[in-house]
Design a protein around this motif. Structure first.
Motif, PDB file in Angstrom:
ATOM      1  N   GLY A  44       0.817  -1.212   0.000  1.00 23.49           N
ATOM      2  CA  GLY A  44       0.000   0.000   0.000  1.00 23.49           C
ATOM      3  C   GLY A  44       0.850   1.261   0.000  1.00 23.49           C
ATOM      4  N   GLY A  45       0.184   2.382   0.041  1.00 26.77           N
ATOM      5  CA  GLY A  45       0.892   3.669   0.083  1.00 26.77           C
ATOM      6  C   GLY A  45       0.468   4.542  -1.076  1.00 26.77           C
ATOM      7  N   ASP A  46       0.767   5.803  -0.924  1.00 25.59           N
ATOM      8  CA  ASP A  46       0.418   6.748  -1.985  1.00 25.59           C
ATOM      9  C   ASP A  46       1.256   6.478  -3.213  1.00 25.59           C
ATOM     10  OD1 ASP A  46      -1.462   8.125  -0.606  1.00 25.59           O
ATOM     11  OD2 ASP A  46      -0.033   9.592   0.214  1.00 25.59           O
ATOM     12  N   GLU A  47       0.650   6.766  -4.349  1.00 23.42           N
ATOM     13  CA  GLU A  47       1.462   6.758  -5.555  1.00 23.42           C
ATOM     14  C   GLU A  47       2.262   8.051  -5.580  1.00 23.42           C
ATOM     15  OE1 GLU A  47      -0.018   5.537  -9.166  1.00 23.42           O
ATOM     16  OE2 GLU A  47      -0.715   3.635  -8.340  1.00 23.42           O
ATOM     17  N   VAL A  48       3.502   7.939  -6.025  1.00 25.64           N
ATOM     18  CA  VAL A  48       4.366   9.116  -6.045  1.00 25.64           C
ATOM     19  C   VAL A  48       4.605   9.515  -7.486  1.00 25.64           C
ATOM     20  CG1 VAL A  48       6.679   9.943  -5.506  1.00 25.64           C
ATOM     21  CG2 VAL A  48       5.457   8.531  -3.866  1.00 25.64           C
ATOM     22  N   SER A  49       4.258  10.736  -7.812  1.00 22.83           N
ATOM     23  CA  SER A  49       4.419  11.193  -9.192  1.00 22.83           C
ATOM     24  C   SER A  49       5.896  11.462  -9.477  1.00 22.83           C
ATOM     25  CB  SER A  49       3.621  12.467  -9.426  1.00 22.83           C
ATOM     26  OG  SER A  49       4.221  13.521  -8.710  1.00 22.83           O
ATOM     27  N   GLN A  50       6.200  11.516 -10.771  1.00 19.31           N
ATOM     28  CA  GLN A  50       7.588  11.780 -11.164  1.00 19.31           C
ATOM     29  C   GLN A  50       8.038  13.146 -10.642  1.00 19.31           C
ATOM     30  OE1 GLN A  50       8.324  11.590 -15.354  1.00 19.31           O
ATOM     31  NE2 GLN A  50      10.497  11.982 -15.133  1.00 19.31           N
TER      32      GLN A  50
ATOM     33  N   PHE B 141       6.999  14.827  -8.090  1.00 16.74           N
ATOM     34  CA  PHE B 141       7.217  14.819  -6.653  1.00 16.74           C
ATOM     35  C   PHE B 141       8.534  14.114  -6.320  1.00 16.74           C
ATOM     36  CE2 PHE B 141       6.787  12.789  -2.468  1.00 16.74           C
ATOM     37  CZ  PHE B 141       6.611  13.920  -1.690  1.00 16.74           C
ATOM     38  N   TYR B 142       8.770  12.991  -6.989  1.00 19.54           N
ATOM     39  CA  TYR B 142       9.991  12.246  -6.688  1.00 19.54           C
ATOM     40  C   TYR B 142      11.231  13.062  -7.053  1.00 19.54           C
ATOM     41  CZ  TYR B 142      13.412   8.559  -6.350  1.00 19.54           C
ATOM     42  OH  TYR B 142      14.513   7.840  -5.995  1.00 19.54           O
ATOM     43  N   GLN B 143      11.129  13.770  -8.158  1.00 20.01           N
ATOM     44  CA  GLN B 143      12.280  14.591  -8.561  1.00 20.01           C
ATOM     45  C   GLN B 143      12.550  15.682  -7.525  1.00 20.01           C
ATOM     46  OE1 GLN B 143      13.141  15.211 -12.592  1.00 20.01           O
ATOM     47  NE2 GLN B 143      13.190  12.996 -12.592  1.00 20.01           N
TER      48      GLN B 143
ATOM     49  N   VAL C 273      12.012  15.361  -4.404  1.00 17.03           N
ATOM     50  CA  VAL C 273      12.656  14.686  -3.267  1.00 17.03           C
ATOM     51  C   VAL C 273      14.139  14.468  -3.571  1.00 17.03           C
ATOM     52  CG1 VAL C 273      12.742  12.532  -1.938  1.00 17.03           C
ATOM     53  CG2 VAL C 273      10.536  13.554  -2.507  1.00 17.03           C
ATOM     54  N   LEU C 274      14.412  14.036  -4.811  1.00 20.57           N
ATOM     55  CA  LEU C 274      15.815  13.824  -5.195  1.00 20.57           C
ATOM     56  C   LEU C 274      16.616  15.113  -5.094  1.00 20.57           C
ATOM     57  CD1 LEU C 274      15.547  11.518  -8.339  1.00 20.57           C
ATOM     58  CD2 LEU C 274      16.542  10.935  -6.139  1.00 20.57           C
TER      59      LEU C 274
END
Lengths: 257, 654
Positions: B19-25, B27-29, B31-32
């Motif tokens: 489970g968990g939220d889907e993380v969009s590209q 958003f992930y970028q 975070v990176l």
């Protein structure tokens, strides 16, 4: 705005998701020849050439013959209105493709014996495929001989899905200049919390513990989104993603003892 | 079952079930991007990757060190998922293939093509120390000679590539790199087309270059239609960019830029950089012709002209011939041809300028056919008014016959102000169609830059109707008399002037405007949310900005009014909190009603509905939501934005 896809506004409609496979199916049911649907089919075929190739190999064909037959198979389904003639009791892309491949090989066996093909029809050059879809999973000759072709097909299908998701994750990291982060953290994508030595990782990366935890957590979540996206492209309804993943997990479990 | 990296495939698959939220590209970028750990070098084949220096739609470029030689190189690598994977690889191969066949000191060499452990190809190439022209535009702008020298070399390199059967198709400042000595290196042949490759695959690929620099035919046409002329266009656009400080076409998005390039003439170089030599303008214009066959026929021809210019020799290109311009104009404005209406002005300057152009043309290319009337093709001469004088065949006549109408055309627009009853008679001694420059015309003595040939056309609202008769009764350019009979204007404009000009007279002549009625400016200033801005200053200045006539301050409703002005042309500056936000050059007052001038920080899409009537300035942010970078544009009554060189834009930090 946290950018998480899962956070939709309360009153906002649920996003309608068009998967490649649903696009192809809807075009087929309308009897139309939409370019978009053809492109989607071609793209899916390019993505999943390896399971098909290995299925053909598993049927005992030589590498060269298997390459030719794989090419022919793609040309057949791309050019000859495959879905119009396919079983109307539709399944997922994977299962329908396998069934079509089995039928194709029955006919092809006769043709292959009748004439020696020279690889005259190419969907795209074989070399391109190898470069585009490098596999991190090597299938031994022994496995080729011992496993039924259908198992080989599923096993490679599952691996292809995983590889695509990992490759996309890797590229997202690399495009931000963080390939090193991918290299350091991706081996821990499947670790359970206790297994990860954050102290070791943080020393290695020169990052704070909390920062490593956050990055690993988000990398897992992103990987998960990418994996589900890969799978969703091959099913008609996004709700079927879980089922398809379970099926692939099961096939791996039975295929590799 | 495990991958080569040792990770269990099954476990990786099962991750998808957790489970968990889907993380969009995106958003992930983000975070990176938070990771600020010291950079970790890593290896790609034989190269130690030191840093990322570029990232495009297809892949990334690194600065890297070759393992044994320690040579610093650039490494370009495809990231297949960043675009259609097949297209990215095809583009990559094409680049490697194209460059492998080229060996030229001004073409960036590829050292090695290889494959990384994940199976994706990469190549190493020369590392250009000084970056690309894009980063160097500002430093080069002060030296047109340096720009020309540089572009002459680039044009020679492109000529060489063409001779080897390679079209570049994506020439732009970002693709012209500079080595440590400042020598240009043409790079990125990723869109290159191999002229002799008859490959359907290359045709079916989407091969857009970069908006602002690609030739119009490249944006809309089939790949098969591209010729060397498309690269000539690109070279001209880059030269234009270097000299003017901006590409020939601007717009709020790439599509609008491409559309403008397809539908409108490129602006004249000197309308943006008046101090530059006219020959450079001619060279740029020749490259930027919309019709490929009207451009330089080869990159070599362009290089030769640039070299001529550098050596102080006459260039081969000549301004576009008036018949071509007339034809083009009438093709664009069929409904306006022949719609002469009343009431505007013609300064005799037009005619004297015509002489400048006319004899200059003959100086380059002596006895050649040209027509007796002209557009003031060089808009910079009348830039002070924001108009250029243009010409079209008279209502009942076809091009090439003897009667023409003048009109004033708003710079960079198709907005025209016809001049009633004007005609120009073709000299009797040269009745040919169109008439021919006499063979004995002596070149070189008529200098367009001399003061006695520069006169100023009055803006239309001063209301002077005129009739111009152009006579060449005497031989030789110096003795031509140019006479303009300026007849009284319609009474309501309050101007009654008769002016007689002679080209041989010295000094700058300007129509005197002596209107009686007071003129005024008024309007509102509103912020991006549509709220009034109180206390903003609207300064009414002379055209050159040296004289301040009045300052009006906005009230709590954001309104301002500035009265008691003489009719004329002004520079209007908007200051918010003491900072200049916009400067509108050449704004004319209306004589019979207040002149509306509104400033609206809203994006154009929202402002379109309130643009009716008056001059409406709208701030167009460079990207949605930004008020830092962008441009002021003028909205017309339809709500369409027009970029205009008369609008100077300042950073708007509002």
């Amino acid at each position: 705005m946290n950018g998480k896809v899962g956070d939709r506004g309360e009153d906002g409609p649920r996003e309608f998701v068009t998967t490649r496979w649903s696009l192809i199916l809807s075009a087929a049911s309308l009897g139309s020849e939409q370019q978009q649907a053809r492109d989607a089919l071609a793209e899916l075929c390019r993505s999943y050439w390896r399971p098909i190739f290995l299925f053909v190999r598993g049927r005992g064909y030589s590498i060269e013959d298997a390459q030719d037959l794989t090419q022919d198979f793609f040309v057949t389904i791309l050019k000859h209105n495959w879905l119009q003639h396919a079983d109307r009791n539709r399944g997922r892309f994977r299962s329908l493709l396998l069934r079509s491949l089995q039928n194709f090989l029955i006919n092809a066996a006769e043709k292959t014996q009748a004439r020696k093909r020279g690889g005259d029809v190419e969907f795209i050059s074989w070399h391109d495929w190898m470069a585009e879809s490098p596999s991190q999973l090597s299938v031994s000759e022994q496995a080729l001989e011992s496993l039924p072709p259908e198992r080989l097909f599923d096993l490679n299908w599952a691996t292809t899905v995983v590889e695509h998701a990992l490759q996309r994750l890797r590229e997202e990291c690399e495009s931000k200049g963080k390939l090193w982060l991918f290299q350091a953290l991706s081996p821990h994508l499947t670790d359970v919390r206790d297994e990860v030595s954050y102290a070791k990782l943080s020393a290695e990366l020169g990052m704070a513990d909390t920062s490593v935890k956050k990055q690993l957590h988000n990398m897992r979540q992103r990987y998960r989104s990418l994996l589900r996206d890969e799978v969703s492209q091959t099913v008609e309804n996004p709700a079927d993603v879980d089922d398809e993943i379970r099926y692939l997990c099961a096939s791996l479990a039975t295929g590799t003892e | 079952m495990r991958l080569d990296t040792g990770v269990c495939v099954s476990c990786l698959l099962r991750q998808g079930l957790k489970g968990g939220d889907e993380v969009s590209q995106a958003f992930y970028q983000s975070v990176l991007a938070e990771v600020d750990a010291p950079h970790k070098s890593w290896f790609l084949g034989n190269y130690e990757i030191l840093e990322q220096i570029g990232c495009g739609g297809m892949g990334v470029i690194y600065r890297a060190s070759q393992r044994h030689s320690r040579r610093i190189v650039a490494v370009k690598r495809v990231l297949s998922y960043r675009a259609d994977s097949h297209g990215a690889l095809e583009r990559f191969r094409r680049e490697a293939q194209a460059v492998a066949s080229l060996d030229h000191p001004n073409i960036l060499p590829i050292y090695e093509v290889s494959e990384s452990e994940d199976g994706l190809p990469f190549f190493s190439m020369k590392f250009a120390e000084k970056g690309s022209l894009r980063e160097n535009v500002a430093s080069l702008r002060d030296g047109p000679g340096k720009c020309v020298q540089l572009m002459a070399k680039v044009a020679r390199a492109v000529e060489y590539a063409h001779s080897r059967g390679v079209l570049h198709r994506d020439l732009k400042p970002g693709n012209i790199l500079l080595d440590d000595r400042g020598e240009p290196l043409v790079s990125d042949f990723g869109l290159a087309k191999l002229l002799d490759a008859n490959n359907d695959l290359t045709r079916s690929l989407t091969t857009f270059g970069t908006a602002g620099f690609i030739a119009p035919e490249q944006a809309g046409g089939a790949a098969a239609d591209f010729t060397a002329a498309a690269d000539v266009y690109g070279l001209g656009a880059v030269l234009f960019n270097l000299l003017a400080g901006r590409p020939p076409f601007l717009g709020s998005n790439p599509v609008s830029v491409i559309r403008k390039a397809s539908e409108t003439e490129a602006p004249k170089l000197r309308s943006l950089a008046p101090s530059l030599d006219r020959d450079l303008e001619t060279i740029c214009s020749r490259c930027l012709e919309r019709n490929p066959s009207a451009r330089y026929q080869s990159a070599g021809d362009l290089a030769a002209d640039l070299e001529h210019w550098l050596a102080g020799r006459p260039i081969v290109a000549r301004p576009v011939s008036p018949p071509a311009r007339i034809w083009r104009w009438s093709r664009r404005n069929p409904n306006l041809v022949g719609a002469a209406t009343a009431g505007l002005v013609l300064g005799a300057a037009a005619v004297s300028l015509f002489h400048a152009e006319f004899f200059r043309a003959s100086q380059i290319n002596p006895p050649d056919k040209t027509v007796a009337v002209f557009p003031v093709s060089d808009a910079s001469e009348t830039k002070d008014q924001g108009y250029k004088l243009a010409v079209r065949p008279s209502a009942q006549e076809q091009p090439g016959n003897s009667t023409y109408d003048f009109y004033l055309q708003r710079l960079f627009t198709d907005v025209t102000h016809p001049i009633s009853s004007t005609d120009i008679s073709v000299p009797l001694q040269n009745p040919s169609n169109p008439f021919t420059v006499p063979d004995d015309t002596s070149p070189g003595v008529f200098d367009p830059h001399r003061a006695d040939t520069r006169m100023t056309a009055a803006p239309p609202e001063t209301g002077v109707a005129s009739s111009v008769r152009y006579r060449t009764t005497e031989a030789g350019p110096r003795t031509n008399k140019i006479t303009a009979d300026v007849t009284p204007a319609p009474p309501k404009t309050g101007v009654a002037t008769t002016v007689r000009y002679r080209a041989s007279e010295t000094g700058l002549r300007t129509n005197k405007v002596t209107a009686e009625g007071p003129a005024s400016f008024q309007g509102f200033v509103k912020d991006s949310k549509g709220e009034p801005i109180k206390g903003a200053d609207v300064r009414i200045e002379s055209r050159d900005g040296k004289q301040l006539f009045s300052t009006a301050t906005t009230d709590p409703k954001g309104r301002y009014i500035s009265q008691g002005l003489q009719p004329g042309v002004y520079r209007i500056r908007l200051l918010v909190n003491g900072t200049v936000k916009a400067s509108i050059l050449n704004t004319r007052t209306k004589v019979d009603q207040p002149t509306q001038l509104n400033f609206d920080f809203k994006p154009t899409s929202q402002a379109a509905s309130i643009a009716k009537g008056g001059k409406h300035m709208v701030w167009v942010p460079a990207r949605t939501g930004s008020h830092i970078g962008g441009n002021w544009v003028e909205l017309d009554d339809e709500g369409n934005p027009h970029f205009d060189s008369n609008i100077q834009t300042y950073n708007v930090g509002h």
